[in-house]
Motif scaffolding. Structure first.
Motif, PDB file in Angstrom:
ATOM      1  N   ASN A 172       0.851  -1.184   0.000  1.00 37.45           N
ATOM      2  CA  ASN A 172       0.000   0.000   0.000  1.00 37.45           C
ATOM      3  C   ASN A 172       0.890   1.238   0.000  1.00 37.45           C
ATOM      4  OD1 ASN A 172       0.530   0.904   2.738  1.00 37.45           O
ATOM      5  ND2 ASN A 172      -0.769  -0.776   3.435  1.00 37.45           N
ATOM      6  N   SER A 173       0.291   2.389  -0.252  1.00 41.04           N
ATOM      7  CA  SER A 173       1.074   3.600  -0.502  1.00 41.04           C
ATOM      8  C   SER A 173       1.828   4.103   0.726  1.00 41.04           C
ATOM      9  CB  SER A 173       0.182   4.710  -1.049  1.00 41.04           C
ATOM     10  OG  SER A 173      -0.812   5.030  -0.096  1.00 41.04           O
ATOM     11  N   VAL A 174       1.425   3.678   1.931  1.00 40.13           N
ATOM     12  CA  VAL A 174       2.113   4.142   3.148  1.00 40.13           C
ATOM     13  C   VAL A 174       3.074   3.095   3.708  1.00 40.13           C
ATOM     14  CG1 VAL A 174       0.297   5.768   3.774  1.00 40.13           C
ATOM     15  CG2 VAL A 174       0.195   3.409   4.628  1.00 40.13           C
ATOM     16  N   TYR A 175       3.194   1.973   3.013  1.00 42.86           N
ATOM     17  CA  TYR A 175       4.065   0.897   3.506  1.00 42.86           C
ATOM     18  C   TYR A 175       5.522   1.343   3.561  1.00 42.86           C
ATOM     19  CZ  TYR A 175       6.514  -3.578   3.753  1.00 42.86           C
ATOM     20  OH  TYR A 175       7.327  -4.611   4.137  1.00 42.86           O
ATOM     21  N   TRP A 176       6.164   1.018   4.667  1.00 43.20           N
ATOM     22  CA  TRP A 176       7.615   1.149   4.778  1.00 43.20           C
ATOM     23  C   TRP A 176       8.073   0.157   5.832  1.00 43.20           C
ATOM     24  CZ3 TRP A 176      10.767   3.408   1.452  1.00 43.20           C
ATOM     25  CH2 TRP A 176      12.140   3.438   1.755  1.00 43.20           C
ATOM     26  N   SER A 177       9.212  -0.450   5.618  1.00 44.01           N
ATOM     27  CA  SER A 177       9.716  -1.461   6.540  1.00 44.01           C
ATOM     28  C   SER A 177      11.170  -1.165   6.867  1.00 44.01           C
ATOM     29  CB  SER A 177       9.593  -2.837   5.867  1.00 44.01           C
ATOM     30  OG  SER A 177      10.475  -3.764   6.443  1.00 44.01           O
ATOM     31  N   PRO A 178      11.598  -1.458   8.098  1.00 40.29           N
ATOM     32  CA  PRO A 178      13.017  -1.276   8.435  1.00 40.29           C
ATOM     33  C   PRO A 178      13.941  -2.126   7.557  1.00 40.29           C
ATOM     34  CG  PRO A 178      11.714  -1.710  10.418  1.00 40.29           C
ATOM     35  CD  PRO A 178      10.811  -1.920   9.237  1.00 40.29           C
ATOM     36  N   SER A 179      13.389  -3.195   6.959  1.00 43.68           N
ATOM     37  CA  SER A 179      14.217  -4.063   6.112  1.00 43.68           C
ATOM     38  C   SER A 179      14.135  -3.695   4.630  1.00 43.68           C
ATOM     39  CB  SER A 179      13.816  -5.528   6.304  1.00 43.68           C
ATOM     40  OG  SER A 179      12.452  -5.713   5.976  1.00 43.68           O
ATOM     41  N   MET A 180      13.459  -2.589   4.324  1.00 43.07           N
ATOM     42  CA  MET A 180      13.339  -2.167   2.922  1.00 43.07           C
ATOM     43  C   MET A 180      14.727  -1.922   2.334  1.00 43.07           C
ATOM     44  SD  MET A 180      11.105  -1.324   0.466  1.00 43.07           S
ATOM     45  CE  MET A 180       9.588  -0.579   1.078  1.00 43.07           C
ATOM     46  N   LYS A 181      14.988  -2.547   1.187  1.00 42.18           N
ATOM     47  CA  LYS A 181      16.264  -2.357   0.493  1.00 42.18           C
ATOM     48  C   LYS A 181      16.043  -1.382  -0.654  1.00 42.18           C
ATOM     49  CE  LYS A 181      19.957  -4.812  -1.931  1.00 42.18           C
ATOM     50  NZ  LYS A 181      20.408  -6.083  -2.502  1.00 42.18           N
ATOM     51  N   VAL A 182      16.912  -0.389  -0.742  1.00 42.75           N
ATOM     52  CA  VAL A 182      16.819   0.619  -1.796  1.00 42.75           C
ATOM     53  C   VAL A 182      18.086   0.558  -2.636  1.00 42.75           C
ATOM     54  CG1 VAL A 182      16.564   3.066  -2.327  1.00 42.75           C
ATOM     55  CG2 VAL A 182      15.445   2.113  -0.289  1.00 42.75           C
ATOM     56  N   GLN A 183      17.910   0.460  -3.942  1.00 45.13           N
ATOM     57  CA  GLN A 183      19.039   0.540  -4.869  1.00 45.13           C
ATOM     58  C   GLN A 183      18.739   1.631  -5.895  1.00 45.13           C
ATOM     59  OE1 GLN A 183      18.969  -3.752  -5.974  1.00 45.13           O
ATOM     60  NE2 GLN A 183      21.163  -3.656  -5.535  1.00 45.13           N
ATOM     61  N   VAL A 184      19.794   2.292  -6.347  1.00 40.04           N
ATOM     62  CA  VAL A 184      19.634   3.355  -7.339  1.00 40.04           C
ATOM     63  C   VAL A 184      20.559   3.071  -8.526  1.00 40.04           C
ATOM     64  CG1 VAL A 184      18.891   5.091  -5.671  1.00 40.04           C
ATOM     65  CG2 VAL A 184      21.327   4.825  -6.159  1.00 40.04           C
ATOM     66  N   PHE A 185      20.188   3.604  -9.677  1.00 39.10           N
ATOM     67  CA  PHE A 185      20.983   3.395 -10.882  1.00 39.10           C
ATOM     68  C   PHE A 185      20.717   4.526 -11.863  1.00 39.10           C
ATOM     69  CE2 PHE A 185      16.915   1.354 -11.472  1.00 39.10           C
ATOM     70  CZ  PHE A 185      16.554   1.697 -12.771  1.00 39.10           C
ATOM     71  N   LYS A 186      21.587   4.622 -12.855  1.00 33.71           N
ATOM     72  CA  LYS A 186      21.427   5.589 -13.944  1.00 33.71           C
ATOM     73  C   LYS A 186      21.301   4.819 -15.253  1.00 33.71           C
ATOM     74  CE  LYS A 186      24.048   9.127 -11.532  1.00 33.71           C
ATOM     75  NZ  LYS A 186      25.259   9.956 -11.499  1.00 33.71           N
ATOM     76  N   VAL A 187      20.888   5.513 -16.286  1.00 37.79           N
ATOM     77  CA  VAL A 187      20.777   4.863 -17.596  1.00 37.79           C
ATOM     78  C   VAL A 187      21.353   5.761 -18.675  1.00 37.79           C
ATOM     79  CG1 VAL A 187      18.676   3.593 -16.974  1.00 37.79           C
ATOM     80  CG2 VAL A 187      18.480   5.768 -18.188  1.00 37.79           C
ATOM     81  N   SER A 188      21.731   5.122 -19.756  1.00 34.17           N
ATOM     82  CA  SER A 188      22.010   5.805 -21.006  1.00 34.17           C
ATOM     83  C   SER A 188      20.935   5.299 -21.965  1.00 34.17           C
ATOM     84  CB  SER A 188      23.410   5.431 -21.496  1.00 34.17           C
ATOM     85  OG  SER A 188      23.755   6.193 -22.605  1.00 34.17           O
ATOM     86  N   SER A 189      20.144   6.208 -22.527  1.00 32.49           N
ATOM     87  CA  SER A 189      18.997   5.738 -23.305  1.00 32.49           C
ATOM     88  C   SER A 189      18.875   6.453 -24.641  1.00 32.49           C
ATOM     89  CB  SER A 189      17.702   5.910 -22.501  1.00 32.49           C
ATOM     90  OG  SER A 189      17.453   7.277 -22.271  1.00 32.49           O
TER      91      SER A 189
END
Length: 196
Positions: A172-189
């Protein structure tokens, strides 16, 4: 063999990848059996493993978008396979039909290696994204969702961006967990109109 860096691709190489994607789609509509790319026609750079997404839109509406964040096979083959998959195997959409081809746009995005982002709250992620319009992968409890950086064009507000990404993962839109893993990246498109 190391994976290709998205930053190492020039406009000519990106254009070749766009042509590979077009050919993969075109092969489905010809009388001949679809043929994979002839690898000896491509530079060593494009034969290195690479991660990519292929996005299809018809009249500006999403028609298919599939890809991978992990480089498994030569980039040329990945683009070919993901273009076919986006056109005919994205379960969110009916398979592409010939009547849509006149209004079809094809976009190829070559990804950087996703990097873990240490954030201890959703607000910390919002704060980071305020100044960094990157691609984001959220994962937790066997669920995962990804937005390419191009999604910022439709969702310029970081809170909306994260909310929609969570909905895409099935939270759901308010979900957040202490174990949430976040990764970020860039692209060439690169993107362009499909043509016969």
């Amino acid at each position: 063999m190391s994976a290709i860096s998205f930053q190492n691709l020039n406009k000519g190489e990106l254009t070749q990848l766009l042509d590979v994607a077009r050919d993969a789609i075109r092969g489905h509509f010809s009388d001949d059996l679809p043929q994979p790319p002839q690898l000896d026609l491509y530079s060593k750079k494009l034969l290195q493993p690479g991660a990519c997404f292929v996005t299809l839109t018809v009249n500006g509406q999403l028609q298919g978008c599939l890809g991978t964040t992990v480089a498994h096979s030569p980039l040329v083959m990945e683009v070919h396979n993901k273009a076919r998959a986006s056109a005919y195997q994205d379960r969110r959409f009916m398979p592409l039909v010939e009547e849509q081809l006149d209004d079809l746009m094809v976009e190829v995005s070559v990804l950087s290696q996703p990097e873990d982002l240490a954030v201890d709250s959703e607000q910390a992620l919002v704060d980071y994204l305020d100044n960094n319009k990157v691609g984001v992968i959220l994962s937790d409890n066997h669920r995962q969702a990804l937005f390419l950086p191009q999604v910022w064009e439709q969702l310029p507000n970081p809170k909306d961006f994260i909310r929609q990404l969570k909905l895409k993962a099935g939270w759901n839109s308010v979900y957040w967990s202490p174990s949430m893993k976040v990764q970020v990246f860039k692209v060439s498109s690169i993107s362009g109109k499909y043509y016969y």
